[in-house]
Scaffold this motif. Structure first.
Motif, short mmCIF file in Angstrom:
data_model
loop_
_atom_site.label_atom_id
_atom_site.label_comp_id
_atom_site.label_asym_id
_atom_site.label_seq_id
_atom_site.Cartn_x
_atom_site.Cartn_y
_atom_site.Cartn_z
N PRO A 220 0.81 -1.21 0.00
CA PRO A 220 0.00 0.00 0.00
C PRO A 220 0.84 1.27 0.00
O PRO A 220 2.05 1.21 0.18
N TRP A 221 0.17 2.39 -0.16
CA TRP A 221 0.87 3.67 -0.25
C TRP A 221 1.54 4.01 1.07
O TRP A 221 0.96 3.83 2.15
N LEU A 222 2.77 4.50 0.99
CA LEU A 222 3.56 4.88 2.15
C LEU A 222 4.27 6.20 1.88
O LEU A 222 4.49 6.55 0.71
N PRO A 223 4.64 6.93 2.92
CA PRO A 223 5.31 8.22 2.72
C PRO A 223 6.74 8.09 2.23
O PRO A 223 7.31 9.05 1.70
N GLY A 224 7.38 6.91 2.39
CA GLY A 224 8.77 6.75 1.98
C GLY A 224 9.00 5.39 1.35
O GLY A 224 8.20 4.47 1.49
N CYS A 225 10.12 5.27 0.63
CA CYS A 225 10.44 4.04 -0.10
C CYS A 225 11.06 3.01 0.84
O CYS A 225 12.00 3.31 1.58
N ASN A 226 10.56 1.77 0.78
CA ASN A 226 11.12 0.69 1.59
C ASN A 226 12.52 0.31 1.15
O ASN A 226 13.32 -0.18 1.95
N ALA A 227 12.81 0.51 -0.13
CA ALA A 227 14.08 0.04 -0.69
C ALA A 227 15.23 1.01 -0.44
O ALA A 227 16.32 0.61 -0.04
N CYS A 228 14.99 2.31 -0.68
CA CYS A 228 16.10 3.26 -0.58
C CYS A 228 15.83 4.39 0.41
O CYS A 228 16.71 5.21 0.66
N GLY A 229 14.61 4.45 0.96
CA GLY A 229 14.28 5.52 1.91
C GLY A 229 13.89 6.83 1.26
O GLY A 229 13.66 7.82 1.96
N GLY A 230 13.83 6.86 -0.07
CA GLY A 230 13.51 8.10 -0.77
C GLY A 230 12.12 8.61 -0.45
O GLY A 230 11.18 7.83 -0.23
N ARG A 231 11.96 9.92 -0.44
CA ARG A 231 10.68 10.55 -0.11
C ARG A 231 9.92 11.02 -1.36
O ARG A 231 8.74 11.36 -1.27
N GLN A 232 10.57 11.06 -2.51
CA GLN A 232 9.93 11.55 -3.72
C GLN A 232 9.34 10.38 -4.49
O GLN A 232 9.98 9.34 -4.64
N TRP A 233 8.12 10.56 -4.99
CA TRP A 233 7.47 9.46 -5.69
C TRP A 233 6.47 9.99 -6.71
O TRP A 233 6.06 11.13 -6.68
N ASP A 234 6.15 9.12 -7.66
CA ASP A 234 5.04 9.36 -8.57
C ASP A 234 4.21 8.09 -8.62
O ASP A 234 4.34 7.24 -7.74
N THR A 235 3.34 7.94 -9.59
CA THR A 235 2.47 6.76 -9.65
C THR A 235 2.49 6.15 -11.04
O THR A 235 2.78 6.82 -12.04
#
Length: 317
Positions: A220-235
């Protein structure tokens, strides 16, 4: 003569007296932190972070509560202040309960072999509140989880004990039939982290988050990336094809908005992420692991649409 306001004040004073009382003292986890439970958790969540594997593995931080859970049989002799508080609320007419939120703070990584202990305290009882569900009190408990003698994390759980609000009072169909609004499905919890997902659903689009740094997809949607910890995202928009990764058939307990038995599946999408939803178009006892499914959108009521997955074998294609 005691007024209604005075009665409520007396009632709240009795509830307030529970603040600071222990809900659990020196509880011990049923099992130490262990690799099999970590593996099952990661497989269910689709979390492939390498930190959770190998000789130097740590447990996913979000498993913190899992190490304290007692299972269906519960912990012997744990009845105490918390059960007394809930019984008092039941006696006052606040017989329904809903979990509202959980806050978690992680202070130390847990590793296989760590022995878990915990203490819990009733942190606060709110004054009487009126919500869309009904009128009642918010109860917050805080649990401190330790590995050995070292504090590993803190969990705050908040529930609402309430008297359900009357829906459609005075309204009925022909012949006094109950108002259909009493059978509405529960509303999804929409917050700043997942609002975009539900906006997509209203447009019949199933949106998956994608990290702009490493391009890992997550759901599900999360505020940060599980893999690299990045905060920037798109869809990216899911194509809609998937398979049943796991499932359960719900028979009990019955809920007014649902008609058991029905199948709830963990669906692995073609994009590689997984989503929990209903499997439709086939009898519940015909659902099988590996069964191909296709996304569609089901209108639950006038205000709510939900993504579901139609079976492509053993049912209508």
């Amino acid at each position: 003569m005691v007024t209604q306001a005075g009665q409520e004040a007396l009632e709240y004073a009795g509830l307030k007296a529970f603040e600071g009382r222990a809900a659990a003292t020196t509880g011990e986890g049923r099992d130490p932190v262990n690799a099999p439970m970590i593996r099952h958790w990661c497989e269910a969540m689709g979390d492939t972070n390498p930190a959770y594997e190998g000789p130097d593995a740590i447990a996913p931080p979000t498993m913190l509560q899992a190490w304290t859970m007692a299972g269906l049989s519960g912990y012997a002799g744990r009845a105490g202040a918390y059960d007394d508080l809930l019984a008092l609320l039941d006696g006052a007419g606040y017989t329904s309960v809903v979990a509202t939120d959980c806050e978690q703070e992680y202070l130390r990584p847990l590793r296989p072999g760590d022995a878990i202990s915990f203490d819990a305290v009733i942190e606060s009882v709110s004054p009487l509140k009126t919500t869309k569900l009904g009128t009642g009190h918010f109860v917050t408990t805080r649990m401190d989880v330790r590995a050995g003698r070292e504090l590993a994390g803190t969990l705050r759980f908040r529930i609402l004990k309430y008297a359900p609000a009357a829906r459609g009072a005075g309204r009925s169909g022909a012949g006094g039939a109950p108002d259909a609004s009493k059978k509405l499905r529960p509303r999804p919890v929409v917050n700043r982290d997942n609002a975009g997902f539900w906006e997509g659903v209203t447009e019949h689009r199933l949106l998956i988050q994608r990290c702009r740094g490493c391009e890992t997809l997550r759901f599900p949607w999360l505020p940060g990336c599980n893999a690299c910890g990045g905060r920037q995202w798109d869809t990216v928009r899911a194509g809609g094809e998937g398979t049943v990764f796991s499932y359960v058939v719900m028979h009990h307990p019955p809920f007014p908005a649902f008609d058991p038995p029905y199948a709830v599946g963990l669906i692995e999408l073609a994009e590689g992420v997984r989503i929990v939803s209903n499997v439709v178009g086939v009898a519940p006892d015909k659902v099988r692991i590996g069964m191909p499914v296709r996304l569609e959108f089901m209108r639950a009521d006038a205000e709510l649409e939900l993504p579901v997955f139609r079976a492509l074998e053993g049912g209508e294609a």
